[in-house]
Scaffold this motif. Structure first.
Motif, mmCIF file in Angstrom:
data_model
loop_
_atom_site.group_PDB
_atom_site.id
_atom_site.type_symbol
_atom_site.label_atom_id
_atom_site.label_comp_id
_atom_site.label_asym_id
_atom_site.label_seq_id
_atom_site.Cartn_x
_atom_site.Cartn_y
_atom_site.Cartn_z
ATOM 1 N N THR A 1 21.630 -3.500 18.567
ATOM 2 C CA THR A 1 20.634 -2.838 19.742
ATOM 3 C C THR A 1 20.763 -1.352 20.068
ATOM 4 O O THR A 1 20.115 -0.713 20.802
ATOM 5 N N GLU A 2 21.732 -0.781 19.284
ATOM 6 C CA GLU A 2 22.086 0.567 19.445
ATOM 7 C C GLU A 2 21.857 1.326 18.157
ATOM 8 O O GLU A 2 22.487 0.740 17.119
ATOM 9 N N LEU A 3 21.618 2.651 18.043
ATOM 10 C CA LEU A 3 21.595 3.353 16.892
ATOM 11 C C LEU A 3 22.552 4.423 16.963
ATOM 12 O O LEU A 3 22.799 4.963 17.856
ATOM 13 N N ILE A 4 23.335 4.730 15.680
ATOM 14 C CA ILE A 4 24.049 5.927 15.707
ATOM 15 C C ILE A 4 23.594 6.556 14.243
ATOM 16 O O ILE A 4 23.498 6.151 13.066
ATOM 17 N N LEU A 5 23.566 7.957 14.436
ATOM 18 C CA LEU A 5 23.082 8.640 13.168
ATOM 19 C C LEU A 5 24.410 9.477 12.633
ATOM 20 O O LEU A 5 25.314 10.216 13.382
ATOM 21 N N PRO B 1 17.890 2.619 21.789
ATOM 22 C CA PRO B 1 18.752 3.697 22.291
ATOM 23 C C PRO B 1 19.417 4.308 21.191
ATOM 24 O O PRO B 1 20.148 3.519 20.286
ATOM 25 N N LEU B 2 19.631 5.618 21.206
ATOM 26 C CA LEU B 2 20.464 6.254 20.168
ATOM 27 C C LEU B 2 21.923 6.364 20.883
ATOM 28 O O LEU B 2 21.902 7.350 21.766
ATOM 29 N N ARG B 3 22.999 5.900 20.414
ATOM 30 C CA ARG B 3 24.012 5.626 21.287
ATOM 31 C C ARG B 3 24.933 7.029 20.818
ATOM 32 O O ARG B 3 25.497 7.517 21.746
ATOM 33 N N ALA B 4 24.786 7.715 19.608
ATOM 34 C CA ALA B 4 25.613 8.870 19.443
ATOM 35 C C ALA B 4 25.127 9.404 17.993
ATOM 36 O O ALA B 4 24.336 8.598 17.165
ATOM 37 N N ILE B 5 25.285 10.589 17.960
ATOM 38 C CA ILE B 5 25.101 11.373 16.662
ATOM 39 C C ILE B 5 26.498 12.046 16.024
ATOM 40 O O ILE B 5 27.343 12.313 16.915
ATOM 41 N N VAL B 6 26.807 11.592 14.586
ATOM 42 C CA VAL B 6 28.112 12.387 14.356
ATOM 43 C C VAL B 6 27.545 13.375 13.107
ATOM 44 O O VAL B 6 26.994 13.180 12.181
ATOM 45 N N ASN B 7 27.887 14.802 13.691
ATOM 46 C CA ASN B 7 27.559 15.886 12.724
ATOM 47 C C ASN B 7 28.575 16.175 11.922
ATOM 48 O O ASN B 7 29.590 16.842 11.980
ATOM 49 N N ARG C 1 21.892 8.585 27.542
ATOM 50 C CA ARG C 1 23.210 8.996 27.929
ATOM 51 C C ARG C 1 24.212 8.754 27.079
ATOM 52 O O ARG C 1 25.212 8.184 27.018
ATOM 53 N N GLY C 2 23.809 9.260 25.722
ATOM 54 C CA GLY C 2 24.762 9.149 24.550
ATOM 55 C C GLY C 2 25.692 10.222 24.444
ATOM 56 O O GLY C 2 26.364 10.766 25.280
ATOM 57 N N ARG C 3 26.113 10.371 23.179
ATOM 58 C CA ARG C 3 27.299 11.221 22.556
ATOM 59 C C ARG C 3 26.891 12.182 21.542
ATOM 60 O O ARG C 3 26.343 11.866 20.549
ATOM 61 N N VAL C 4 27.550 13.239 21.600
ATOM 62 C CA VAL C 4 27.275 14.298 20.308
ATOM 63 C C VAL C 4 28.843 14.232 19.578
ATOM 64 O O VAL C 4 29.757 14.560 20.452
ATOM 65 N N VAL C 5 29.098 13.985 18.758
ATOM 66 C CA VAL C 5 30.426 14.130 17.960
ATOM 67 C C VAL C 5 30.396 15.107 16.924
ATOM 68 O O VAL C 5 29.365 14.940 16.094
ATOM 69 N N MET C 6 31.084 16.317 16.920
ATOM 70 C CA MET C 6 31.276 17.258 16.008
ATOM 71 C C MET C 6 32.230 17.268 15.028
ATOM 72 O O MET C 6 33.323 17.078 15.691
ATOM 73 N N ILE C 7 32.071 17.383 13.672
ATOM 74 C CA ILE C 7 33.169 17.001 13.065
ATOM 75 C C ILE C 7 33.600 18.506 12.674
ATOM 76 O O ILE C 7 33.043 19.157 11.652
ATOM 77 N N SER C 8 34.839 18.999 13.218
ATOM 78 C CA SER C 8 35.476 20.257 13.019
ATOM 79 C C SER C 8 36.182 20.059 11.839
ATOM 80 O O SER C 8 36.344 19.620 11.054
ATOM 81 N N SER C 9 37.507 20.786 12.182
ATOM 82 C CA SER C 9 38.436 20.709 11.279
ATOM 83 C C SER C 9 39.722 21.435 11.696
ATOM 84 O O SER C 9 39.455 22.024 12.836
ATOM 85 N N LEU C 10 40.930 21.116 11.281
ATOM 86 C CA LEU C 10 42.151 21.924 11.570
ATOM 87 C C LEU C 10 41.540 23.531 11.271
ATOM 88 O O LEU C 10 42.139 24.357 12.135
ATOM 89 N N GLY C 11 40.860 23.686 10.335
ATOM 90 C CA GLY C 11 40.474 25.143 10.227
ATOM 91 C C GLY C 11 39.515 25.603 11.178
ATOM 92 O O GLY C 11 39.195 26.954 11.227
#
Length: 288
Positions: free
Chosen positions: A8-12, A79-85, A129-139
Motif C-alpha cells: 500500500t506504500e511506495l518507496i523510491l 502514498p510515497l513513504r520515502a525516497i532514498v537518494n 508526511r513521508g521521509r527523505v533519506v540522503m546517502i552521504s558518506s564517511l567522506g
C-alpha cells in the motif's frame, strides 16, 4: 492458494542497479513496500526485478526522467513513504590533477541530482508526511587526500540535508542522513579504475608530487573491496532510516565510519591530519 496483499506504500530508491542501491531496494521490498528502483538501463532492471520491486529508468542528471517519474507516482495514487537518494559516483584525484569537467560530473550526480529528485518528489512526500533519506558518506564528514571532489559533494549534501530537515519538520516530513564507511560495492571498483586512468595522465611534475599518494589511495580502495561491510548489511541500516517511526538524524554504516566521524568531531585538525597520514603511510610504494 493465498496471495500476498498488494503493497500500500511506495518507496523510491535511486542508483539501484547494483551495490547498496540494489541491496536496499531488495531489503525494502522484503519488508512489504512497493519499491521503485531507479536504474539507468533496462538490462539492469531485468537483473533486479522481483516481487514488490519495480525497476524504473532513472538517470538523476536527466530532469525529464525525474519529472516523468514524479507524474507516474502521482497517478499511482498510493502514498510515497520515502525516497532514498542513493545514486552516486566516486572520482578521486588530487585537486590539482582532477579536470574541472570531472568536478562538475561528480557534483551533478552526487549533489544536484539528489536535489532535483527531492524537489520533484516533495509534493507527494508532503501529502504522505513521508521521509527523505540522503546517502552521504564517511567522506561527508571527513575529507581524505584525493577525495576533494567526492567529499565536497557529500559535505554539500550534508549541509542541505540539515537545512531540509529543519524546513520540513513543521510539515511532518522527516529527513535522515546515512554515512557509510568502507562498503564492498561496484562504485569503489569503478572509482579505482578512474583513479588509475587519471594517474596515468599526470604530468611528470604531478607524478613526482602525487604518484606515491595515488598508489596508496588505490591500495586503500582495494582494501575496501576486500574488507568492507557487505552491501546487504548497509541496506539494513538504510531501510531502517527509511522506515523507523522515529528516525535518527544520522546513521553510520561500519565501524570505520562510526570511529572516524567521532574523530572528525573531537580531534583538532592537525591531529586528524596526522591520523589520516599514518593510516596511508604503509600503503605508499617502498623506496628503492
Amino acid at each position: 492458494m493465498t496471495t500476498s496483499p498488494e503493497p500500500t506504500e511506495l518507496i523510491l530508491v535511486t542508483g539501484a542497479s547494483t551495490g547498496m542501491g540494489a541491496a536496499t531496494a531488495r531489503e525494502l521490498a522484503s519488508r512489504g513496500f512497493h519499491v521503485l528502483a531507479g536504474v539507468r538501463r533496462e538490462s539492469d532492471g531485468e537483473a533486479i526485478a522481483t516481487t514488490n520491486l519495480h525497476p524504473v529508468i532513472l538517470d538523476v542528471t536527466r530532469a525529464e526522467q525525474i519529472a516523468d517519474l514524479a507524474a507516474s507516482i502521482e497517478a499511482d495514487g498510493r502514498p510515497l513513504r520515502a525516497i532514498v537518494n542513493n545514486a552516486g559516483i566516486a572520482v578521486n584525484a588530487p585537486v590539482e590533477v582532477l579536470p574541472i569537467a570531472e568536478w562538475r560530473r561528480q557534483f551533478d550526480v552526487n549533489f544536484f541530482g539528489h536535489i532535483t529528485v527531492t524537489q520533484s518528489m516533495l509534493p507527494a512526500l508532503l501529502k504522505s508526511r513521508g521521509r527523505v533519506v540522503m546517502i552521504s558518506s564517511l567522506g561527508g564528514r571527513l575529507a581524505q587526500p584525493t577525495y576533494g571532489a567526492y567529499s565536497g559533494s557529500k559535505f554539500a549534501l550534508e549541509g542541505v540535508s540539515d537545512a531540509l530537515r529543519r524546513e520540513l519538520a513543521p510539515h511532518g516530513v522527516t529527513v535522515a542522513i546515512v554515512e557509510p564507511g568502507a562498503v564492498r560495492t561496484e562504485m569503489v571498483g569503478r572509482g579505482g579504475v578512474t583513479l588509475q586512468k587519471l594517474a596515468a595522465e599526470m604530468t611528470p611534475e604531478q607524478e613526482r608530487r602525487y604518484g606515491g599518494l595515488m598508489h596508496a589511495i588505490l591500495a586503500q580502495s582495494e582494501g575496501f573491496l576486500r574488507d568492507g561491510v557487505d552491501a546487504s548489511e548497509a541496506a539494513k541500516t538504510i531501510a531502517t532510516a527509511a522506515t523507523a517511526t522515529r528516525p535518527k538524524t544520522r546513521y553510520t554504516v561500519g565501524k570505520d565510519a562510526a570511529l572516524l566521524t567521532r574523530f572528525a568531531r573531537l580531534l583538532p585538525d592537525r591531529t586528524l591530519d596526522r591520523v589520516l597520514a599514518s593510516a596511508l603511510r604503509p600503503l605508499f610504494p617502498k623506496s628503492r
